[in-house]
Design a protein around this motif. Structure first.
Motif, PDB file in Angstrom:
ATOM      1  N   TYR A 251       0.839  -1.199   0.000  1.00  0.00           N
ATOM      2  CA  TYR A 251       0.000   0.000   0.000  1.00  0.00           C
ATOM      3  C   TYR A 251       0.876   1.251   0.000  1.00  0.00           C
ATOM      4  O   TYR A 251       0.621   2.203  -0.752  1.00  0.00           O
ATOM      5  N   LEU A 252       1.892   1.261   0.836  1.00  0.00           N
ATOM      6  CA  LEU A 252       2.789   2.413   0.922  1.00  0.00           C
ATOM      7  C   LEU A 252       3.516   2.639  -0.394  1.00  0.00           C
ATOM      8  O   LEU A 252       3.713   3.778  -0.823  1.00  0.00           O
ATOM      9  N   LYS A 253       3.892   1.550  -1.052  1.00  0.00           N
ATOM     10  CA  LYS A 253       4.613   1.671  -2.320  1.00  0.00           C
ATOM     11  C   LYS A 253       3.689   2.155  -3.439  1.00  0.00           C
ATOM     12  O   LYS A 253       4.041   3.052  -4.207  1.00  0.00           O
ATOM     13  N   ASP A 254       2.497   1.569  -3.516  1.00  0.00           N
ATOM     14  CA  ASP A 254       1.596   1.863  -4.626  1.00  0.00           C
ATOM     15  C   ASP A 254       0.848   3.184  -4.466  1.00  0.00           C
ATOM     16  O   ASP A 254       0.623   3.896  -5.453  1.00  0.00           O
ATOM     17  N   HIS A 255       0.463   3.509  -3.237  1.00  0.00           N
ATOM     18  CA  HIS A 255      -0.368   4.697  -3.014  1.00  0.00           C
ATOM     19  C   HIS A 255       0.395   5.906  -2.477  1.00  0.00           C
ATOM     20  O   HIS A 255      -0.103   7.029  -2.576  1.00  0.00           O
ATOM     21  N   CYS A 256       1.553   5.676  -1.907  1.00  0.00           N
ATOM     22  CA  CYS A 256       2.269   6.782  -1.248  1.00  0.00           C
ATOM     23  C   CYS A 256       3.680   6.992  -1.778  1.00  0.00           C
ATOM     24  O   CYS A 256       4.390   7.891  -1.310  1.00  0.00           O
ATOM     25  N   ALA A 257       4.110   6.156  -2.744  1.00  0.00           N
ATOM     26  CA  ALA A 257       5.468   6.243  -3.297  1.00  0.00           C
ATOM     27  C   ALA A 257       6.520   6.159  -2.197  1.00  0.00           C
ATOM     28  O   ALA A 257       7.502   6.889  -2.192  1.00  0.00           O
ATOM     29  N   MET A 258       6.294   5.251  -1.251  1.00  0.00           N
ATOM     30  CA  MET A 258       7.208   5.070  -0.125  1.00  0.00           C
ATOM     31  C   MET A 258       7.745   3.646  -0.116  1.00  0.00           C
ATOM     32  O   MET A 258       6.968   2.685  -0.198  1.00  0.00           O
ATOM     33  N   SER A 259       9.057   3.509  -0.048  1.00  0.00           N
ATOM     34  CA  SER A 259       9.689   2.197   0.032  1.00  0.00           C
ATOM     35  C   SER A 259      10.010   1.882   1.489  1.00  0.00           C
ATOM     36  O   SER A 259      10.802   2.583   2.112  1.00  0.00           O
ATOM     37  N   CYS A 260       9.369   0.840   2.009  1.00  0.00           N
ATOM     38  CA  CYS A 260       9.551   0.468   3.421  1.00  0.00           C
ATOM     39  C   CYS A 260       9.762  -1.035   3.556  1.00  0.00           C
ATOM     40  O   CYS A 260       9.413  -1.808   2.665  1.00  0.00           O
ATOM     41  N   THR A 261      10.338  -1.423   4.687  1.00  0.00           N
ATOM     42  CA  THR A 261      10.449  -2.823   5.064  1.00  0.00           C
ATOM     43  C   THR A 261       9.830  -2.979   6.443  1.00  0.00           C
ATOM     44  O   THR A 261       9.979  -2.100   7.295  1.00  0.00           O
ATOM     45  N   LEU A 262       9.123  -4.086   6.656  1.00  0.00           N
ATOM     46  CA  LEU A 262       8.378  -4.266   7.892  1.00  0.00           C
ATOM     47  C   LEU A 262       8.852  -5.535   8.602  1.00  0.00           C
ATOM     48  O   LEU A 262       8.777  -6.632   8.042  1.00  0.00           O
ATOM     49  N   GLY A 263       9.359  -5.373   9.817  1.00  0.00           N
ATOM     50  CA  GLY A 263       9.763  -6.515  10.629  1.00  0.00           C
ATOM     51  C   GLY A 263       8.665  -6.895  11.598  1.00  0.00           C
ATOM     52  O   GLY A 263       8.041  -6.022  12.209  1.00  0.00           O
ATOM     53  N   VAL A 264       8.405  -8.199  11.737  1.00  0.00           N
ATOM     54  CA  VAL A 264       7.327  -8.692  12.602  1.00  0.00           C
ATOM     55  C   VAL A 264       7.924  -9.602  13.670  1.00  0.00           C
ATOM     56  O   VAL A 264       8.678 -10.522  13.367  1.00  0.00           O
ATOM     57  N   SER A 265       7.573  -9.328  14.911  1.00  0.00           N
ATOM     58  CA  SER A 265       8.090 -10.132  16.026  1.00  0.00           C
ATOM     59  C   SER A 265       7.322 -11.443  16.140  1.00  0.00           C
ATOM     60  O   SER A 265       6.287 -11.644  15.498  1.00  0.00           O
ATOM     61  N   MET A 266       7.809 -12.307  16.988  1.00  0.00           N
ATOM     62  CA  MET A 266       7.028 -13.468  17.411  1.00  0.00           C
ATOM     63  C   MET A 266       5.959 -12.973  18.379  1.00  0.00           C
ATOM     64  O   MET A 266       6.055 -11.855  18.894  1.00  0.00           O
ATOM     65  N   SER A 267       4.953 -13.766  18.624  1.00  0.00           N
ATOM     66  CA  SER A 267       3.899 -13.317  19.537  1.00  0.00           C
ATOM     67  C   SER A 267       4.400 -13.340  20.974  1.00  0.00           C
ATOM     68  O   SER A 267       5.289 -14.128  21.330  1.00  0.00           O
ATOM     69  N   THR A 268       3.847 -12.470  21.794  1.00  0.00           N
ATOM     70  CA  THR A 268       4.163 -12.466  23.214  1.00  0.00           C
ATOM     71  C   THR A 268       2.863 -12.467  24.008  1.00  0.00           C
ATOM     72  O   THR A 268       1.895 -11.803  23.628  1.00  0.00           O
ATOM     73  N   SER A 269       2.840 -13.222  25.082  1.00  0.00           N
ATOM     74  CA  SER A 269       1.630 -13.335  25.896  1.00  0.00           C
ATOM     75  C   SER A 269       1.735 -12.567  27.196  1.00  0.00           C
ATOM     76  O   SER A 269       0.940 -12.779  28.117  1.00  0.00           O
ATOM     77  N   SER A 270       2.721 -11.683  27.290  1.00  0.00           N
ATOM     78  CA  SER A 270       2.855 -10.854  28.496  1.00  0.00           C
ATOM     79  C   SER A 270       3.311  -9.458  28.109  1.00  0.00           C
ATOM     80  O   SER A 270       4.033  -9.273  27.129  1.00  0.00           O
ATOM     81  N   TRP A 271       2.876  -8.481  28.877  1.00  0.00           N
ATOM     82  CA  TRP A 271       3.272  -7.098  28.610  1.00  0.00           C
ATOM     83  C   TRP A 271       4.772  -6.917  28.802  1.00  0.00           C
ATOM     84  O   TRP A 271       5.412  -6.166  28.066  1.00  0.00           O
ATOM     85  N   SER A 272       5.335  -7.610  29.767  1.00  0.00           N
ATOM     86  CA  SER A 272       6.770  -7.485  30.008  1.00  0.00           C
ATOM     87  C   SER A 272       7.590  -8.101  28.874  1.00  0.00           C
ATOM     88  O   SER A 272       8.785  -7.851  28.760  1.00  0.00           O
ATOM     89  N   GLY A 273       6.950  -8.903  28.018  1.00  0.00           N
ATOM     90  CA  GLY A 273       7.648  -9.511  26.883  1.00  0.00           C
ATOM     91  C   GLY A 273       7.714  -8.609  25.670  1.00  0.00           C
ATOM     92  O   GLY A 273       8.309  -8.973  24.647  1.00  0.00           O
ATOM     93  N   LEU A 274       7.119  -7.411  25.773  1.00  0.00           N
ATOM     94  CA  LEU A 274       7.100  -6.517  24.622  1.00  0.00           C
ATOM     95  C   LEU A 274       8.493  -6.021  24.243  1.00  0.00           C
ATOM     96  O   LEU A 274       8.779  -5.771  23.075  1.00  0.00           O
ATOM     97  N   HIS A 275       9.360  -5.851  25.243  1.00  0.00           N
ATOM     98  CA  HIS A 275      10.709  -5.364  24.933  1.00  0.00           C
ATOM     99  C   HIS A 275      11.431  -6.358  24.030  1.00  0.00           C
ATOM    100  O   HIS A 275      12.036  -5.974  23.020  1.00  0.00           O
ATOM    101  N   GLN A 276      11.356  -7.632  24.373  1.00  0.00           N
ATOM    102  CA  GLN A 276      11.995  -8.655  23.544  1.00  0.00           C
ATOM    103  C   GLN A 276      11.351  -8.703  22.160  1.00  0.00           C
ATOM    104  O   GLN A 276      12.044  -8.848  21.138  1.00  0.00           O
TER     105      GLN A 276
END
Length: 529
Positions: A251-276
């Motif tokens: 969407y960013l490339k086609d509609h906004c002329a923006m080249s981006c890369t998106l990193g996705v973490s593993m899931s976390t089941s605790s708020w304290s795990g957000l840092h990792q």
């Protein structure tokens, strides 16, 4: 909106405080200003603010007196004092009077003031539970919420994480969570415009894929992050997460002329795990170096870190590269650089690529400095190199760039070599004539208008031995001639430029295999026979 009064005797400082931050985004408004405590007290009695920001030293009525008077009528008003470092004794007195925060004027930056005011505001909210219960998380001022979200990503202490969760009214949010980190490859927009377009892209794609909640906010480097409460997506597996994330990139490339890369973490089941999870998302985004940009990269799926024992460091031999450059060994140098980048590709460690690239860049610019007479042009070349290298997205692009840059350097050195050979011949003639004087590498290179390091390398290439070896050999050869005379050995050392008798004897024997006295005896025997 919480109301703020600013008290400061210098107008320019008051103006600076007022202009330093965007008050409305913090949920605050400046309701009044005063130049001294007396003016402020009248203003406060007419319309009490929620927060008072005051200097300590002021004419008519100082900050300490003002705080004392305010406390009599408004014991719960939050007070922030500003002062110079040398006024800390006064500050301690103010703190005893119930001041909420203390800031040093000379050290105060916009972010510092924002964070201080947010803490004060949070303490006001915490003291009013009834008022707090009237609002949902969506009612919290955006800047306040975003700063707290970022704190969640950065916080490693579980107790503090829970406090932040409670301040954001997120205690009832269902887990698990994912962190998404969006990095800029290339775009023409400003940081603020880019962030706004990313928010829009996320909102558009989210409507298509899921009704799960999310929060989007920038980190301290301006890169956007998404906290995704992906209950429905989790049931469908990681494939839907990746499809959703890839749709944001497209969407960013086609509609906004923006080249981006998106990193996705593993899931976390605790708020304290957000840092990792945040660290995982950033690491995944960096993996674009090895598989290319403009894609969604899942940590643990697309990017699986190597075990630490397989990710050992790679050593770059600057001496070896230096020697190959000055020997004009282009093919050997390219093979060496290609081997380094093959090792980097096998490691798949983004940080290691950056470290090695920086080492190579420093070596490259240092070598250019040695052969160039115009240091201003070298400064421009360094800036150009740094800008070019910062835009390279993949390790293959980095390898190609370094191969070309070093090839250009060697080509330049070959071009200037012939013109500088005359300088080496001139230096050799000078040594032959003035060997008895003190001659340093610095003085001789300056004489022929070449940089010290370049001269040293060029001299060895042209003469087959180093400058010092050549100078010492000439001196010993002269000494050998003088030893056939009746001059004393110590005097001969002085005459050839080696005044220390012990050192002269040591060097003489190292080169000839005989001590000066032994050489003299043998020379006399040869002459008489």
């Amino acid at each position: 909106m919480f109301r703020v009064v600013i008290v400061e005797d210098e107008y320019i400082v008051r103006f600076g405080i007022r202009s330093m931050i965007e008050w409305d985004k913090l949920g605050l408004t400046v309701s009044g200003e005063a130049a001294n405590g007396q003016e402020a007290l009248a203003l406060i009695r007419e319309s009490p603010p929620d927060i008072l920001i005051t200097d300590i030293k002021m004419p008519v009525m100082d900050g300490i007196t003002l705080i004392t008077e305010v406390r009599k009528s408004y014991p719960h008003m939050k007070i922030v004092i500003l002062s110079n470092l040398e006024d800390f004794q006064y500050a301690k007195e103010a703190i005893r009077n119930g001041v909420s925060e203390y800031m040093i004027k000379s050290d105060m930056m916009p972010r510092d003031l924002e964070e201080t005011l947010l803490r004060v505001k949070e303490s006001i909210l915490a003291a009013s539970p009834a008022s707090e219960q009237k609002h949902s998380v969506s009612d919290i001022e955006p800047l306040f919420k975003e700063k707290r979200m970022l704190e969640l990503l950065e916080e490693m202490d579980s107790d503090r994480s829970q406090q932040i969760v409670e301040s954001l009214r997120l205690s009832d949010v269902m887990l698990p969570l994912y962190v998404l980190h969006i990095v800029k490859n290339e775009w023409a927009q400003s940081v603020e415009e880019g962030q706004a377009l990313i928010r829009k892209a996320i909102a558009e794609v989210m409507m298509t894929f899921s009704e799960d909640a999310y929060e989007a906010f920038p980190d301290r480097q301006g890169e956007m992050n998404v906290l995704l409460f992906a209950r429905k997506m989790t049931a469908a597996g990681l494939s839907e997460i990746k499809t959703w994330a890839q749709s944001v990139v497209l969407y960013l490339k086609d509609h906004c002329a923006m080249s981006c890369t998106l990193g996705v973490s593993m899931s976390t089941s605790s708020w304290s795990g957000l840092h990792q999870a945040y660290e995982q998302a950033k690491a995944a985004a960096k993996y674009k170096m090895f598989i290319g940009p403009e894609r969604a990269i899942l940590y643990g799926v697309d990017y699986v870190p190597l075990p630490s024992q397989l990710a050992e460091n790679i050593k770059v031999s600057t001496t070896h590269i230096h020697a190959m450059v000055y020997a004009f060994q282009t093919k050997e140098l390219q093979a060496y650089l290609e081997d380094i980048f093959e090792q980097l590709t096998a490691r798949k460690n983004y940080d290691l690529v950056e470290i090695i690239s920086l080492e190579l860049l420093i070596l490259l610019t240092t070598l250019w400095s040695e052969v160039a007479s115009d240091q201003q042009s070298i400064l421009q070349l360094k800036k150009q190199y740094y800008e070019q290298l910062s835009k390279l997205e993949t390790i293959q692009m980095s390898k190609a760039w370094f191969l070309q840059a070093f090839e250009e350097l060697v080509r330049h050195m070959i071009g200037v070599y012939n013109s500088d050979r005359n300088g080496i011949i001139k230096a050799a003639q000078y040594i032959g004539q003035y060997y008895q004087q003190e001659i340093s590498l610095q003085s001789i290179s300056s004489l022929v208008h070449l940089s010290k390091n370049y001269f040293a390398n060029l001299f060895k290439k042209e003469m087959g031995e180093s400058f010092l070896e050549y100078l010492t050999r000439i001196r010993i050869e002269k000494a050998m001639t003088l030893l056939t005379s009746e001059l004393k050995t110590a005097d001969i050392g002085h005459l050839v430029g080696i005044p220390d008798p012990k050192y002269f004897s040591k060097v003489f024997k190292k080169i000839t295999g005989l001590s000066p006295s032994e050489y003299r005896t043998r020379a006399k025997e040869d002459k008489s026979s």
